[in-house]
Each structure stands twice: as structure tokens, then as C-alpha cells.
Enzyme design. Structure first.
Site, short mmCIF file in Angstrom:
data_model
loop_
_atom_site.label_atom_id
_atom_site.label_comp_id
_atom_site.label_asym_id
_atom_site.label_seq_id
_atom_site.Cartn_x
_atom_site.Cartn_y
_atom_site.Cartn_z
N GLU A 160 -3.80 -9.37 4.07
CA GLU A 160 -4.49 -9.04 5.32
C GLU A 160 -5.61 -10.01 5.65
OE1 GLU A 160 -3.51 -6.93 3.04
OE2 GLU A 160 -2.76 -5.07 3.93
N GLU A 212 0.83 -1.21 0.00
CA GLU A 212 0.00 0.00 0.00
C GLU A 212 0.86 1.26 0.00
OE1 GLU A 212 -2.21 -1.58 3.41
OE2 GLU A 212 -4.03 -1.09 2.29
C1 3H9 Z 1 -1.01 -5.02 7.09
O1 3H9 Z 1 -0.06 -4.73 6.44
C2 3H9 Z 1 -2.15 -4.09 7.35
C3 3H9 Z 1 -2.17 -2.88 6.46
O2 3H9 Z 1 -3.00 -3.09 5.35
C4 3H9 Z 1 -2.75 -1.71 7.17
C5 3H9 Z 1 -1.80 -0.98 7.99
C6 3H9 Z 1 -0.67 -0.33 7.21
N1 3H9 Z 1 5.04 -8.02 11.25
O3 3H9 Z 1 7.79 -15.60 7.70
P1 3H9 Z 1 9.23 -15.53 8.08
C7 3H9 Z 1 8.57 -11.76 11.22
S1 3H9 Z 1 -1.13 -6.54 7.81
C8 3H9 Z 1 5.84 -8.47 12.24
O4 3H9 Z 1 9.78 -16.62 8.90
P2 3H9 Z 1 9.98 -15.76 5.30
C9 3H9 Z 1 8.23 -13.20 11.49
O5 3H9 Z 1 7.43 -13.33 12.65
C10 3H9 Z 1 0.42 -7.33 7.40
N2 3H9 Z 1 6.71 -9.48 12.09
O6 3H9 Z 1 10.18 -15.30 6.82
C11 3H9 Z 1 9.59 -13.82 11.65
O7 3H9 Z 1 10.06 -13.50 12.95
P3 3H9 Z 1 11.04 -14.49 13.73
C12 3H9 Z 1 0.44 -7.80 6.00
C13 3H9 Z 1 6.79 -10.06 10.90
O8 3H9 Z 1 11.16 -15.29 4.58
C14 3H9 Z 1 10.45 -13.03 10.66
O9 3H9 Z 1 9.73 -11.82 10.42
N3 3H9 Z 1 1.66 -8.51 5.74
C15 3H9 Z 1 6.00 -9.65 9.83
O10 3H9 Z 1 9.56 -17.18 5.24
C16 3H9 Z 1 10.66 -13.73 9.36
O11 3H9 Z 1 9.40 -14.13 8.83
C17 3H9 Z 1 1.77 -9.83 5.95
O12 3H9 Z 1 0.84 -10.48 6.37
C18 3H9 Z 1 5.10 -8.57 10.03
N4 3H9 Z 1 4.31 -8.10 9.03
O13 3H9 Z 1 8.72 -14.92 4.79
C19 3H9 Z 1 3.09 -10.43 5.62
N5 3H9 Z 1 6.28 -10.42 8.76
O14 3H9 Z 1 12.28 -14.51 12.93
C20 3H9 Z 1 3.48 -11.42 6.67
C21 3H9 Z 1 7.24 -11.27 9.15
O15 3H9 Z 1 11.14 -13.89 15.07
N6 3H9 Z 1 4.78 -11.95 6.44
N7 3H9 Z 1 7.55 -11.06 10.45
O16 3H9 Z 1 10.31 -15.82 13.72
C22 3H9 Z 1 5.04 -12.94 5.55
O17 3H9 Z 1 4.20 -13.35 4.79
C23 3H9 Z 1 6.42 -13.52 5.55
O18 3H9 Z 1 6.99 -13.24 6.80
C24 3H9 Z 1 7.36 -13.00 4.46
C25 3H9 Z 1 8.78 -13.54 4.70
C26 3H9 Z 1 6.84 -13.48 3.09
C27 3H9 Z 1 7.42 -11.49 4.47
#
Ligand code: 3H9
Length: 692
Positions: free
Chosen positions: A128, A108
Site C-alpha cells: 500500500e 489482509e
Molecule cells: C489495498 O489492498 C488496500 C487495502 O489494504 C485496504 C483495503 C482492503 N486493482 O501488474 P500486472 C491490474 S491497496 C486493480 O500487469 P503482473 C493491472 O492494472 C492494493 N487492478 O500483472 C493490469 O491491468 P491491465 C494493494 C489491478 O502479473 C492487470 O491487473 N495491492 C490490481 O505483472 C495485470 O497486472 C497492490 O498494490 C489491483 N489491485 O503483476 C498490488 N492489481 O491488464 C498491485 C493489478 O488492464 N498489483 N491490476 O493492464 C501488482 O503488484 C501486480 O499487478 C501483481 C501482478 C503482482 C498482482
């Protein structure tokens, strides 16, 4: 280089400012990142020497979304409207330079910029919905203006990321730049923007794509039909539809307000709390207290699978899909042929649905070596036994494997109940033995219970967990106990379901309650699907349970057209008057005085003993943490993710309520309901099960 704050800095390349965000691991939009983005853009815009601004991220990815851990906490830092003003409202062109995954709020933020470029490997998405939310940073308002409403709805409701190539094709990005040279590519694009005096392109001002969807309510009707089944029980998707509808019906700013409010309203809901909890739970499973990340892993270049039945075949497919050669062993040629035929058919079906090419199928089949002689697994690094669920048969296989498997090979059993330590004891290398419990269908279900025996070596555990990830599973480490975590808990529900139909409920009452709770099917429909005759034998059957009676009548489930239910040719289930009579007669014979049983009692009788068993599992150290139990039930048994798993659910309704109800059941129905001491402690100390 000027530091804007601890996670953002600003540099200048001639007349182009480069604003870099560096907030590992995924540059989530924390308060610091929001502040940095906002002030960095403002500072660059205020610099008279700057003509364009590039926003780029260090590390593995562009901003991967809002910081999920911040949701529900008091708001700090720059707000989204402030970021929007700083980016979209900037008086100079801003170009987002994307690598990795631009997701959620990250995507976004990129849409608030005037232009976007990306490397070919970049991905974009609005996930989301998977957190029980809708985009809250303008995604529902801007994306439809770029891609059209249909595509935007699909992106928002599926939550699935799309590729940079698709982004280019759909008008989401303006250019692809060379892989590995994002900064240079973005600077080159910025140069072009400056030199050609390209306008400040604001997505909010685009209208063509919206115009095409106005007055076409059938678009939304179709989406409701397409997604209705997938979203059974889920709440957020209706808000997503309303927000996209608002993009059509309202001026941009009003649409933004509606979206923002809907997003804020969803944050505190039980569903979103549960889904966010599951997000972190699924990432915690990989962390093992005494097996650090740097534990050496053993190379697994070739896998042996003993048994070409349904499980053996499904297990093999996981490794073939990951490009790892498999030798699959059966004792009889026809059984081997049948097994291979099933694997081939499964792949062909996938190819027919367009999800594999025939070349992919052939490549996978080429990696598969069907063999009769177990000796053939002597060159395998991992051998998984998937034979008949019987201790003697398994021990026999492991004795053989011990003799012929190479040094250091991992010997795994796919048993769903049996004692791994006992199996390991027949080998001279118990440190190499562990359980790898796949769930049926093994090529589809995401869960893998990795069962650690008393003597399993740490590198063996680490290797199994790493392999789980490699083959796309979610690996959960569990200890040796009857049924491990998943089936041990399942047993509680099955026992109560059987008791309930004697006491007064009918199978379809129990199934309806469990289905309405959100599971894909109830215990009786599940038995019918699996086959009532698993573990049943005609020779020893004595009509001592309803199941035995049904099997004796050849009502063995869906495969025989009848079980607890009657089935038509299309396998639609109908309550069976005959089964009703069998149950009533059986209860009468047992002297049971049947009574009316409420839906609430059905639910509590089925679910609360599961929660109780979960706490016993934790007490005994058979699971590392409560959230691991929840991950098992969500990924192995279809527990609705919006209820967070049995342990999280207990916190939602209150551990004190669970305890009081179990005590009441114990008083009237006996020791099966006796609360676990750990549950009593959680209530006494007013803590939460999910934190155990
Ligand atoms: C949103 O954006 C709302 C908006 O529309 C409105 C407001 C602006 N936050 O998955 P991994 C951590 S809602 C905090 O193992 P990968 C995760 O816990 C959000 N922490 O790596 C982990 O921590 P740890 C929309 C996060 O390479 C570490 O990062 N976005 C977040 O397999 C590594 O993650 C999503 O839903 C976060 N947003 O995959 C995206 N993301 O090392 C969610 C990750 O302590 N994230 N962490 O265990 C993902 O899909 C995957 O993490 C990603 C990387 C593809 C990015």
C-alpha cells in the site's frame, strides 16, 4: 458447485467447503469479490455438514489487493468489518490457500482467516505504501502480532513482497504445500485441523510479539532514521508508523479504527492519487495502439553492443543479468579492457553487498565476449550501438552493421538526441532500425525509451518492448524528435535554469527549489555530477557562457573537485563564492539588471515550460499518451512519484493556472513560453492533461 455470485462459488469435499474466487486478472477485492467472500463464508459456516472452509483463488494469483480503480469512488458491496466478521468471526476454521501474490487487502483477508497455507512460489506483501496509502484491512494490527513489530514495520514501509519460505519462518503461514497441488494441500491441512480439533486461531488475540516491543521506542526511532531519506517528501509512512504504534498502545478494535481512519484519510490526498495514477500509467505504457499484443516478436538469443564505454558497459549488464549472451565491441584493446574491467568491478561491488554470489558474477561474465572486430556481431539478433554521440560516427557504424548483421537482426541506436530516421537511412533495412535509449547508469535506471522510426517494422517495436520487460526496464514508446521525450523536456528546464542565474538567482537557489519540489537534485548539481565538459571543447571555447568559463577554469564538475559548486574530499557540495562572482561579472558584462527572484518563479519557470513541451510532444504524436510522458520523467529523471509526473502535476495545480502563467511569461520574456495550442484546448474544454 453453487455459485455464490458472478465471481465466487462454493463446493463441498466431504465436510470441507471450498470457496473459490475467480475474478481475473488478479482477483482484486472488488465489490463483487468482497460480497462473494462474505456471503460464501457465511453460507459455508451455516451449512451443518461443513466442518472447515478453504478460501482459494482461480487463475494466476490469490487476491492481489483491493481494487485500486475503486478507490475514491462511492463505496459499494461488503465492507471490511463485514468480511472480518465472516472470516475471523466464523464459528468454523477457515484456511486461506495462497498461490501467486497475496498482496495488500488480499494478504489482509488471509490474515483474517484462522490458518494459512501456501505453495512455495507464493509471495506475500503489503505494498500500500507504494500507492501513498497504508494497509486498511487490519495489516498494521495483525501483522505485528505475528511477526513482531520490527519485521512488520519493515514489510509495511518497504512494500516489498516476501517469499512463502520467509512467511513460514516468520509465522505468517502455517504450512507449505506442494507446488501445483494447492487445493489438495489445503484440503489435507483442513482435514488435520478438523481431526486434531485445532482451535479457531485469531491473530487479534496474539500478544507475545507485541509484548516484546512494548516500552522500546528505539524500534520506531531506528525505523525513522532508516527510512527518513527514502521517504523525503512522502506523507503516508508517518501514518503507517502511527498505526503500528497503535497496535502496541490500543486494544485491537481501537487500533483497527485508527488504521481504517488513517487509510480513508489518505485515499483523497494528492500524493496517493498521484501514486495510484502512476501504478496504472506504468501498466499502460506496454499497450501500443497499432501494435497489438499478438504481434510476432523476433527471438533475441544473442546481443551485440558496439562501444564499451560507460553506456555500452551498463547496457550489456542488463542482458547478462537476464542470461542473454553479449558480444561487446571496441576498436582499441585498452578501451575494451577498461570497459570489461568496469563491468567486472560493478558486479564485484554488488556481490560484496550480498546481492549476488560470486558464482552469479562468474556466470554473467562468462556470457560476455569482448571483441575488437565488429564482424563478431554478425551472429547477433540485436545489435545496440552505443558509440560517441555524433551523427557521422553513428552512420559509419550503421553502414557496417548493415553489411554484416544477419537478416532480420534488429539494429538499435542508443542515441539520446539524434534522428533515428537519418541513421536508418544509411542502411538498406530501415524497417529493422530503431532507438533504444537507455539512461545512465544503464544497468540501474529503469527507463528505456524505445524510439520508433518512420519505417520501423511493428515486430521490431514489439520485440524491443518485450525485451525491455525481460531485462526489468519500463519501456516507453516515443517518436523521433530532438531529445525524444525525456531530454526534449529536460532541455526546457535547463534553458530556464541558465537564464535564471543570469537574471538574479544563484545555482544553489534553483537547485534548492527543485530539490524541495522532490527531485533528487537540481539542474546545477546534476551538471556537476555529469561533468560540465560533456560536449565542450577547449579549442572552440570562447567564454560565451558560464559553463564555458567554468570549464576553461578546469571547474568541470565533481570529478575535478569544483564546478558550479565547490566540493570537499567526500564530494559534499558547498556554494562557491567564486562562481557567484563569475555569475555577477558575467551578468554585468551582458548588461543584465539582476533582480530578486522568488522561489515560486524559479519553480514555475523551470516546470511550466516542461509541461508545455509535453503537450507539444503529444500534439506531434511523439508520445502515445500523457501518462507515458509522466512515466518517462518518473523513471528516467527522478520526478517525485507523489507528484505523478509533469502532466499529472499540471492537472493538480490546474491547467488554467499553467496556461495563464505561460502567457504572462510570454508577454515579458518571449516566444519560448508560447503556450501549445493543445494546452489552450484543454483549458478551453475544461478537460485534463492526464487524459490525453
Ligand atoms: C489495498 O489492498 C488496500 C487495502 O489494504 C485496504 C483495503 C482492503 N486493482 O501488474 P500486472 C491490474 S491497496 C486493480 O500487469 P503482473 C493491472 O492494472 C492494493 N487492478 O500483472 C493490469 O491491468 P491491465 C494493494 C489491478 O502479473 C492487470 O491487473 N495491492 C490490481 O505483472 C495485470 O497486472 C497492490 O498494490 C489491483 N489491485 O503483476 C498490488 N492489481 O491488464 C498491485 C493489478 O488492464 N498489483 N491490476 O493492464 C501488482 O503488484 C501486480 O499487478 C501483481 C501482478 C503482482 C498482482
Amino acid at each position: 458447485m453453487t455459485a455464490v455470485n458472478s465471481v465466487t462459488d462454493l463446493t463441498r469435499e466431504g465436510d470441507i467447503a471450498v470457496l473459490t474466487i475467480d475474478s481475473p486478472p488478479v482477483n482484486a477485492l472488488s465489490a463483487d469479490v468482497r460480497n462473494g467472500l462474505c456471503s460464501g463464508a457465511q453460507q459455508a459456516a451455516a451449512d451443518p455438514a461443513v466442518k472447515a472452509i478453504v478460501v482459494i483463488c482461480a487463475g494466476r494469483t490469490f487476491i492481489a489487493g483491493a481494487d485500486i480503480a475503486e478507490f475514491g469512488k462511492p463505496a459499494k458491496g461488503a465492507t471490511l468489518p463485514e468480511i472480518q466478521r465472516a472470516l475471523e468471526g466464523a464459528p468454523k476454521p477457515i484456511i486461506a490457500a495462497v498461490h501467486g501474490t497475496a498482496l495488500g487487502g488480499g494478504f489482509e483477508a488471509a490474515l483474517m482467516c484462522h490458518y494459512r497455507v501456501a505453495v512455495p512460489s507464493a509471495k506475500f506483501g503489503l505494498p500500500e505504501i507504494k500507492l501513498g496509502l497504508i494497509p486498511g484491512g487490519g495489516g498494521t494490527q495483525r501483522l505485528p502480532r505475528l511477526t513482531g513489530v520490527e519485521k512488520a514495520l519493515d514489510i509495511i514501509l518497504s512494500g516489498t513482497p516476501f517469499s512463502a519460505q520467509e512467511a513460514l519462518q516468520w509465522g505468517v503461514i502455517d504450512a507449505l504445500v506442494e507446488e501445483g497441488r494447492l487445493r489438495e494441500g489445503a484440503l489435507g491441512f483442513a482435514r488435520q485441523v478438523i481431526d486434531s480439533r485445532m482451535p479457531l486461531r485469531k491473530i487479534r488475540d496474539l500478544n507475545d510479539k507485541l509484548e516484546a516491543a512494548r516500552g522500546r521506542p528505539e524500534i520506531f526511532d531506528k525505523v525513522r532514521r532508516d527510512y527518513g531519506k527514502k521517504f523525503r517528501g512522502f506523507e503516508a509512512w508517518q501514518s503507517a508508523l502511527r498505526a503500528v504504534q497503535a497496535a502496541l498502545d490500543l486494544p485491537f478494535e481501537d487500533g483497527m479504527k485508527l488504521e481504517r481512519q488513517a487509510f480513508l484519510d489518505l485515499i483523497p490526498t494528492e500524493q496517493s492519487r498521484a501514486q495510484r495514477y502512476v501504478f496504472f500509467a506504468e501498466r499502460k505504457v506496454w499497450k501500443i495502439a497499432d501494435v497489438p499484443d499478438d504481434t510476432p516478436v523476433l527471438p533475441v538469443r544473442k546481443v551485440g553492443v558496439i562501444g564499451a564505454g560507460t553506456m555500452g558497459g551498463g547496457i550489456s549488464m542488463n542482458f547478462l543479468n537476464a542470461g542473454i549472451p553479449v558480444s561487446i565491441v571496441e576498436t582499441a584493446p585498452d578501451a575494451l579492457e577498461r570497459g570489461i574491467g568496469t563491468i567486472r568491478r560493478n558486479y564485484d561491488n554488488t556481490a560484496r553487498r550480498g546481492r549476488l554470489t560470486t558464482a552469479d558474477v562468474d556466470a554473467r561474465m562468462r556470457l560476455l565476449s569482448p571483441v575488437i572486430d565488429i564482424e563478431a556481431v554478425s551472429d547477433c539478433d540485436l545489435v545496440i550501438e552505443a558509440v560517441y554521440e555524433n551523427m557521422d560516427v553513428k552512420k559509419d557504424v550503421f553502414r557496417k552493421l548493415d553489411k554484416l548483421a544477419k537478416n532480420n537482426a534488429i539494429l538499435a541506436s542508443n542515441t539520446s538526441y539524434l534522428n533515428i530516421d537519418e541513421i536508418a537511412s544509411v542502411t538498406g533495412r530501415p524497417e529493422s532500425v530503431l532507438g533504444m535509449h537507455f539512461f545512465s547508469p544503464a544497468n540501474v535506471m529503469r527507463l528505456l525509451e524505445v524510439v520508433r522510426g518512420a519505417k520501423t517494422a511493428k515486430p521490431v517495436v514489439a520485440t524491443a518492448m518485450q525485451l525491455a520487460r525481460k531485462i526489468g526496464k519500463i519501456g516507453v514508446l516515443v517518436g523521433v524528435c530532438h531529445g525524444f521525450v525525456g531530454n526534449r523536456i529536460l532541455h526546457q528546464r535547463q534553458r530556464e535554469a541558465q537564464k535564471l542565474i543570469l537574471e538574479g538567482a544563484m545555482p544553489w537557489d534553483v537547485d534548492r527549489v527543485i530539490y524541495d519540489f522532490g527531485l533528487p537534485m537540481g539542474p546545477f548539481a546534476m551538471s556537476d555530477l555529469a561533468g560540465l565538459d560533456i560536449g565542450w571543447s577547449k579549442a572552440t571555447s570562447t567564454s560565451s557562457t558560464i559553463r564555458e568559463i567554468l570549464c576553461e577554469m578546469n571547474r568541470r564538475g565533481q570529478k575535478t573537485g569544483a564546478g558550479f559548486y565547490d566540493y570537499d574530499d567526500a564530494r559534499n557540495a558547498k556554494p562557491s563564492p567564486l562562481v557567484e562572482k563569475i555569475i555577477l561579472d558575467f551578468a554585468a558584462k551582458k548588461g543584465v539588471n539582476r533582480r530578486a527572484i522568488s522561489d515560486d518563479e524559479i519553480l514555475e519557470r523551470c516546470i511550466f515550460p516542461m509541461i508545455n513541451e509535453g503537450t507539444k510532444i503529444l500534439e506531434e504524436g511523439k508520445a502515445q499518451r500523457a501518462s507515458d510522458i509522466d512515466v518517462v520523467w518518473i523513471n528516467g529523471y527522478g520526478w517525485p512519484v507523489y507528484r505523478g509526473g509533469p502532466m499529472f502535476y499540471a492537472d493538480l495545480i490546474g491547467p488554467d493556472k499553467v496556461l495563464a502563467t505561460l502567457r504572462r511569461f510570454e508577454a515579458t520574456m518571449g516566444a519560448e513560453f508560447r503556450p501549445a495550442p493543445l494546452l489552450e484546448r484543454v483549458v478551453a474544454e475544461k478537460t485534463r492533461l492526464q487524459d490525453l
